[in-house]
Design an enzyme around this catalytic site. Structure first.
Site, PDB file in Angstrom:
ATOM      1  N   GLU A 171      -6.739   4.662   7.671  1.00 53.81           N
ATOM      2  CA  GLU A 171      -6.604   6.102   7.397  1.00 53.81           C
ATOM      3  C   GLU A 171      -7.877   6.659   6.774  1.00 53.81           C
ATOM      4  O   GLU A 171      -8.222   7.824   6.973  1.00 53.81           O
ATOM      5  CB  GLU A 171      -5.360   6.340   6.535  1.00 53.81           C
ATOM      6  CG  GLU A 171      -4.091   6.159   7.374  1.00 53.81           C
ATOM      7  CD  GLU A 171      -2.938   5.487   6.670  1.00 53.81           C
ATOM      8  OE1 GLU A 171      -2.865   5.545   5.430  1.00 53.81           O
ATOM      9  OE2 GLU A 171      -2.098   4.879   7.372  1.00 53.81           O
ATOM     10  N   GLY A 183       2.437   2.323  10.689  1.00 59.56           N
ATOM     11  CA  GLY A 183       3.372   3.438  10.534  1.00 59.56           C
ATOM     12  C   GLY A 183       4.104   3.835  11.804  1.00 59.56           C
ATOM     13  O   GLY A 183       4.753   4.881  11.847  1.00 59.56           O
ATOM     14  N   HIS A 232      -9.469   1.073   4.810  1.00 60.88           N
ATOM     15  CA  HIS A 232      -8.175   1.279   5.467  1.00 60.88           C
ATOM     16  C   HIS A 232      -8.337   2.214   6.666  1.00 60.88           C
ATOM     17  O   HIS A 232      -9.148   3.135   6.635  1.00 60.88           O
ATOM     18  CB  HIS A 232      -7.154   1.854   4.478  1.00 60.88           C
ATOM     19  CG  HIS A 232      -5.778   1.864   5.050  1.00 60.88           C
ATOM     20  ND1 HIS A 232      -5.327   2.882   5.860  1.00 60.88           N
ATOM     21  CD2 HIS A 232      -4.779   0.952   4.983  1.00 60.88           C
ATOM     22  CE1 HIS A 232      -4.099   2.591   6.251  1.00 60.88           C
ATOM     23  NE2 HIS A 232      -3.740   1.437   5.732  1.00 60.88           N
ATOM     24  N   GLU A 281      -5.311  -4.861  10.677  1.00 58.08           N
ATOM     25  CA  GLU A 281      -4.290  -3.834  10.874  1.00 58.08           C
ATOM     26  C   GLU A 281      -4.596  -3.047  12.150  1.00 58.08           C
ATOM     27  O   GLU A 281      -5.369  -2.090  12.115  1.00 58.08           O
ATOM     28  CB  GLU A 281      -4.284  -2.865   9.691  1.00 58.08           C
ATOM     29  CG  GLU A 281      -3.961  -3.518   8.365  1.00 58.08           C
ATOM     30  CD  GLU A 281      -3.437  -2.498   7.361  1.00 58.08           C
ATOM     31  OE1 GLU A 281      -2.292  -2.681   6.913  1.00 58.08           O
ATOM     32  OE2 GLU A 281      -4.125  -1.526   7.055  1.00 58.08           O
ATOM     33  N   SER A 324       3.422  -2.011  10.387  1.00 58.17           N
ATOM     34  CA  SER A 324       4.862  -2.067  10.619  1.00 58.17           C
ATOM     35  C   SER A 324       5.484  -3.422  10.264  1.00 58.17           C
ATOM     36  O   SER A 324       6.397  -3.889  10.952  1.00 58.17           O
ATOM     37  CB  SER A 324       5.201  -1.672  12.063  1.00 58.17           C
ATOM     38  OG  SER A 324       4.795  -0.330  12.309  1.00 58.17           O
ATOM     39  N   GLY A 337       2.853  -1.140   4.274  1.00 59.38           N
ATOM     40  CA  GLY A 337       2.866   0.278   3.934  1.00 59.38           C
ATOM     41  C   GLY A 337       4.286   0.761   3.688  1.00 59.38           C
ATOM     42  O   GLY A 337       4.843   0.579   2.597  1.00 59.38           O
ATOM     43  N   GLY A 338       4.890   1.345   4.700  1.00 54.31           N
ATOM     44  CA  GLY A 338       6.212   1.962   4.566  1.00 54.31           C
ATOM     45  C   GLY A 338       7.249   1.092   3.861  1.00 54.31           C
ATOM     46  O   GLY A 338       7.942   1.556   2.948  1.00 54.31           O
ATOM     47  N   ASN A 347       0.871  -1.171   0.000  1.00 58.12           N
ATOM     48  CA  ASN A 347       0.000   0.000   0.000  1.00 58.12           C
ATOM     49  C   ASN A 347       0.911   1.225   0.000  1.00 58.12           C
ATOM     50  O   ASN A 347       1.502   1.554   1.019  1.00 58.12           O
ATOM     51  CB  ASN A 347      -0.885  -0.038   1.252  1.00 58.12           C
ATOM     52  CG  ASN A 347      -1.700   1.234   1.414  1.00 58.12           C
ATOM     53  OD1 ASN A 347      -1.747   2.076   0.520  1.00 58.12           O
ATOM     54  ND2 ASN A 347      -2.339   1.375   2.568  1.00 58.12           N
ATOM     55  N   TRP A 348       1.012   1.862  -1.167  1.00 62.94           N
ATOM     56  CA  TRP A 348       1.960   2.978  -1.286  1.00 62.94           C
ATOM     57  C   TRP A 348       1.411   4.264  -0.674  1.00 62.94           C
ATOM     58  O   TRP A 348       2.133   5.253  -0.574  1.00 62.94           O
ATOM     59  CB  TRP A 348       2.334   3.192  -2.762  1.00 62.94           C
ATOM     60  CG  TRP A 348       3.062   2.033  -3.368  1.00 62.94           C
ATOM     61  CD1 TRP A 348       3.450   0.877  -2.734  1.00 62.94           C
ATOM     62  CD2 TRP A 348       3.512   1.905  -4.724  1.00 62.94           C
ATOM     63  NE1 TRP A 348       4.106   0.042  -3.619  1.00 62.94           N
ATOM     64  CE2 TRP A 348       4.157   0.649  -4.851  1.00 62.94           C
ATOM     65  CE3 TRP A 348       3.442   2.720  -5.855  1.00 62.94           C
ATOM     66  CZ2 TRP A 348       4.716   0.204  -6.054  1.00 62.94           C
ATOM     67  CZ3 TRP A 348       3.985   2.283  -7.063  1.00 62.94           C
ATOM     68  CH2 TRP A 348       4.620   1.028  -7.160  1.00 62.94           C
ATOM     69  N   LYS A 349       0.129   4.249  -0.331  1.00 63.91           N
ATOM     70  CA  LYS A 349      -0.498   5.439   0.283  1.00 63.91           C
ATOM     71  C   LYS A 349      -0.255   6.673  -0.592  1.00 63.91           C
ATOM     72  O   LYS A 349      -0.167   6.562  -1.799  1.00 63.91           O
ATOM     73  CB  LYS A 349       0.016   5.629   1.721  1.00 63.91           C
ATOM     74  CG  LYS A 349      -0.122   4.343   2.536  1.00 63.91           C
ATOM     75  CD  LYS A 349       0.067   4.550   4.007  1.00 63.91           C
ATOM     76  CE  LYS A 349      -0.068   3.215   4.715  1.00 63.91           C
ATOM     77  NZ  LYS A 349      -0.049   3.336   6.167  1.00 63.91           N
TER      78      LYS A 349
HETATM   79  P1  PGA Z   1       2.819   0.324   7.607  1.00 63.65           P
HETATM   80  O1  PGA Z   1       1.350   0.525   6.982  1.00 63.65           O
HETATM   81  O2  PGA Z   1       3.358  -0.954   7.036  1.00 63.65           O
HETATM   82  O3  PGA Z   1       3.595   1.527   7.174  1.00 63.65           O
HETATM   83  O4  PGA Z   1       2.652   0.235   9.090  1.00 63.65           O
HETATM   84  C1  PGA Z   1       0.487  -0.550   6.777  1.00 63.65           C
HETATM   85  C2  PGA Z   1      -0.799  -0.081   6.177  1.00 63.65           C
HETATM   86  O5  PGA Z   1      -1.279   0.988   6.559  1.00 63.65           O
HETATM   87  O6  PGA Z   1      -1.394  -0.752   5.305  1.00 63.65           O
END
Ligand code: PGA
Length: 252
Positions: free
Chosen positions: A98, A174, A96, A168, A214, A235-236, A10-12
């Site tokens: 967010e 994050g 998600h 999640e 994470s 994500g990251g 997930n590149w956000k």
């Molecule tokens: P993260 O994000 O790996 O940066 O914690 C995961 C996500 O939000 O899908």
């Protein structure tokens, strides 16, 4: 374990046109032919066509980070399921954290999106997870069950094959602090039970449940070793080709 692992990036709201294509092309070369693990990347909407082109010839699928629950019309800024299919998306992330906590999406909105994506024939990664206060108050199972139940209202067992669930925990996204493998396994097992009750034991057994929050090369193998952890939503670490590759290989 009967389920094939599924790792999605997930590149956000990250990358540029150039870096998105570079990242996709690098992944296509390094892990694009792995077939013991399913892989997907979810770039920002505007880069979907360019990333699709960069993934050509690889087994890495394209996903979007969100979708709207109407077909067309006066919904400024929104994107429909047909638009996603038109640019080659197989997957869409729905619900998600967010979207829930920064953009205010409710369980009911998420449910409408899931129903729409099912009808359109998109595969989806449906995200659930508790806040830190909820975990501290012992509410994790209540919150996650509510999200799963409302999110899947009206979904037919015959469509459940389109579903991946991503657990999640919000406090792990994050932050660098991942859920322990035991914490993840406990919630994943509960989600699988919910699926058995909501659909059938067979559906529950087949549905992949990703862990997200994470995930990195150093913790991926241990998380993925848990019986009910069938993959990861990253994500990251998905923004670094070498890290995403290491996580994908940890699933093999
Ligand atoms: P993260 O994000 O790996 O940066 O914690 C995961 C996500 O939000 O899908």
């Amino acid at each position: 374990m009967p389920r094939k692992p599924f790792i999605a990036g997930n590149w956000k709201m990250n990358t540029t046109g150039r870096s998105a294509v570079e990242l996709a092309a690098t992944l296509a070369r390094s892990i694009g032919s792995l077939d013991a693990v399913d892989l997907a990347v979810c770039p920002p909407f505007v880069y979907l066509p360019a990333v699709k082109a960069a993934l050509a010839g690889s087994r890495i699928a394209l996903g979007a980070q969100d979708v709207f629950h109407e077909d067309d019309g006066a919904f400024t800024g929104e994107v429909s399921t047909e638009m996603l299919k038109d640019v080659g998306c197989r997957y869409v992330i729905i619900g998600h954290s967010e979207r829930r906590h920064v953009l205010g999406e409710t369980d009911e909105m998420i449910n409408r999106k899931i129903i729409k994506a099912m009808a359109a024939g998109l595969d989806m990664i449906f995200c659930v997870g508790e806040l830190l206060e909820e975990r501290k108050s012992g509410l994790t199972m209540d919150v996650v069950s509510r999200q799963v139940k409302i999110g899947l209202e009206g979904v037919a067992a015959s469509d459940a094959g389109r579903l991946t669930i991503a657990y999640e925990p919000v406090w792990a996204i994050g932050t660098g602090v991942n859920a322990t493998p035991e914490q993840a396994q406990e919630v994943h097992a509960m989600i699988r039970q919910l699926l058995a009750g909501r659909f059938t034991a067979t559906v529950a057994d087949r549905t992949r449940i990703q862990y997200g929050g994470s995930v990195k090369p150093s913790n991926a193998a241990e998380l993925l070793r848990q019986e009910d952890v069938d993959g990861a939503l990253v994500g990251g670490a998905s923004l670094k080709a070498a890290d995403f590759e290491a996580i994908a290989r940890a699933a093999l």
